[in-house]
Write a protein that holds these residues in place. Structure first.
Motif, short mmCIF file in Angstrom:
data_model
loop_
_atom_site.label_atom_id
_atom_site.label_comp_id
_atom_site.label_asym_id
_atom_site.label_seq_id
_atom_site.Cartn_x
_atom_site.Cartn_y
_atom_site.Cartn_z
N THR A 1 0.69 -1.32 -0.25
CA THR A 1 -0.10 -0.28 -0.04
C THR A 1 0.84 1.36 -0.03
O THR A 1 0.34 2.42 -0.58
N ARG B 1 -3.46 5.81 3.05
CA ARG B 1 -3.01 4.51 3.72
C ARG B 1 -3.84 4.26 4.91
O ARG B 1 -4.11 3.25 5.28
N LEU C 1 -7.16 3.01 3.88
CA LEU C 1 -7.20 1.58 3.80
C LEU C 1 -7.26 0.71 4.90
O LEU C 1 -7.88 -0.13 4.97
N ALA D 1 -7.34 -2.93 2.18
CA ALA D 1 -6.06 -2.94 1.49
C ALA D 1 -5.66 -4.22 0.67
O ALA D 1 -5.06 -4.24 -0.29
#
Length: 374
Positions: A65, A85, A88, A94
Motif C-alpha cells: 500500500t 494509507r 485503507l 488494503a
C-alpha cells in the motif's frame, strides 16, 4: 483604583488601547487561514475533487500500500499518501487492491480510487479458440503457442491438480491404464485469458465450463442408459471423431448397438483409436499416445490394450478427445430408428457421405461402393 486606571494606556480619543500586539494578530490569522486551507485540502483529497484529467496508473504484482499510495501521488491522483494509507486501514480494503493497469482521474476520492483498484484491472489478455474434438495435448500446445504456459505445465496441472469442487472430477474412476485423466473434460470453446494468470486458473476455466454445460438432467439420462457420465463422454469423443456433424445421432446408434449386452459386435472397431499406424487417419494411439512415449514401440502394453478398439471389448479406458456439446447430446440420445433397426456398421466415402449396414455382408458392399466413389 484611580492610580491603576491612570497607568492604563489611552488612545487620543480617550478610549483604551488593546494590550495585544498587532503583529501577533496577523500571525494568528495566517495560521488560522492555513489550518482551514489544510482542512479543506484534506477533505477534498479524502472525498474527491475531480479535475477531469485522466491518468494511467500501473500497479505491479506484489506491491504494498505504501508504494501504491506514493505512485498515486506521483501521478497526481491524490495529495496525501499517508492519509490514503490511513483510509485503507480504517476501511479494511488494503487486501482487495489488484495489480494491473488502471485509468484513474486526478482528484478522485479515496472510495472511488479503491473501488477501481479493487476491480480486475486492464491486463493483457489473449483470446484462443479450441475446436471441438481436439485432444488434451493439442489444448496444451495452443496454450503454449499463445505464451500462457508450457504444454508440460498445463498437462501436469490438468491431470494432477485438485479439482474436487467438480462433480465430474470426483466421478472419474482411477485407472492405471488411462492415458490422460483430463482427456474429455477440457470443454472446447473460445476463451479469453489473462496472460499473467496461474496455470491452475487456466485449467479451471475449461473444467468450470464443462461442469456448467453438463447438467443434472444429462447425468440422469446417462443413468437411464445404464452408463456413467464418464462413459458418455468417452462415447461422445468417438462420435465427435467419426462424425462431428449431422450424422452424430446415427453414428451414436451404431456404437450403442455394439455396446449393448449380447451384441454380436462388442467392439467399437473405430480407426479413431486402433492399431493403424497412419498419420493421415487421425488415430489417437498413433498420433498422440505413441509420440508421448517416444514412439509406437514404447507404448506400454497395458495402455495400448486399453485403447485399441479392434481388440478391446466395450469402451476404452477414457475419452480420445474433448467432444463438443452436440456429440455429448448424441451419445445421450442416439437415433431411435437406427437403434431399434439394429445398425452395427457405417462407412463414409470421399465426399463424406455415410452408408449404414445391419450385417457384415451389407457393410462390405457399402465399403466397396464407398471406395469406388470419386
Amino acid at each position: 483604583m484611580k492610580e491603576e486606571q491612570a497607568k492604563r494606556p489611552y488612545r487620543a480619543n480617550g478610549k483604551k488601547t488593546s494590550s495585544k500586539h498587532p503583529l501577533l494578530l496577523g500571525v494568528a490569522g495566517i495560521i488560522l487561514v492555513a489550518i482551514v486551507a489544510l482542512g479543506v485540502s484534506v477533505w477534498q483529497d479524502w472525498n474527491g475533487h475531480p479535475t477531469g484529467q485522466q491518468v494511467t496508473v500501473t500497479v505491479e504484482q506484489g506491491e504494498g500500500t505504501s508504494t501504491i499510495a506514493n505512485r498515486l501521488k506521483e501521478e497526481g491522483v491524490i495529495r496525501y499518501p499517508q492519509l490514503f494509507r490511513l483510509y485503507l486501514r480504517q476501511t479494511g480494503q488494503a487486501a482487495s487492491l489488484q495489480y494491473g493497469t488502471f485509468e484513474l482521474e486526478k482528484g478522485q476520492g479515496y472510495a472511488q480510487i479503491v473501488s477501481q483498484l479493487s476491480q480486475f484491472a486492464k491486463r493483457e489478455t489473449v483470446q484462443i479458440t479450441f475446436p471441438e474434438g481436439i485432444t488434451a495435448q493439442r489444448f496444451a500446445q495452443l496454450m503454449e503457442e499463445n505464451g500462457l504456459c508450457t504444454a508440460e505445465e498445463f498437462l501436469q496441472v490438468a491431470n494432477e491438480g485438485d479439482f474436487s469442487q467438480y462433480t465430474f472430477w470426483n466421478a472419474i474412476v482411477p485407472d492405471e491404464n488411462r492415458f490422460m485423466k483430463c482427456e474429455g473434460y477440457l470443454f472446447p470453446d473460445t476463451y479469453e485469458f489473462f496472460v499473467d494468470d496461474e496455470v491452475y486458473n487456466y485449467v479451471d476455466t475449461f473444467y468450470a465450463q464443462f461442469e456448467a454445460n453438463v447438467t443434472p438432467e444429462m447425468h440422469q439420462r446417462a443413468a437411464e442408459l445404464g452408463m456413467t457420465m464418464e462413459e458418455i463422454v468417452t462415447l461422445a469423443s468417438f462420435i465427435q471423431e467419426e462424425a462431428g456433424n449431422a450424422e452424430d445421432e446415427k453414428v451414436s446408434a451404431v456404437f450403442h448397438n455394439r455396446l449393448a449386452e449380447g451384441s454380436p459386435y462388442p467392439r467399437l472397431e473405430s480407426n479413431a483409436s486402433s492399431y493403424v499406424q497412419n498419420p493421415l487417419d487421425n488415430n489417437y494411439v498413433y498420433n498422440w499416445i505413441a509420440p508421448y512415449y517416444g514412439g509406437w514401440d514404447n507404448i506400454p502394453q497395458n495402455v495400448y490394450d486399453a485403447y485399441n478398439t479392434y481388440t478391446l471389448n466395450g469402451l476404452p479406458a477414457g475419452p480420445i478427445s474433448n467432444p463438443g456439446m452436440e456429440a455429448i447430446e448424441a451419445a445421450l440420445y442416439p437415433d431411435e430408428e437406427y437403434l431399434e433397426s439394429g445398425y452395427y456398421f457405417f462407412v463414409t466415402d470421399k465426399n463424406g457421405v455415410y452408408y449404414y449396414a445391419r450385417t457384415l455382408e451389407e457393410h462390405y458392399a457399402n465399403v466397396d461402393y464407398a471406395y469406388s466413389v470419386t
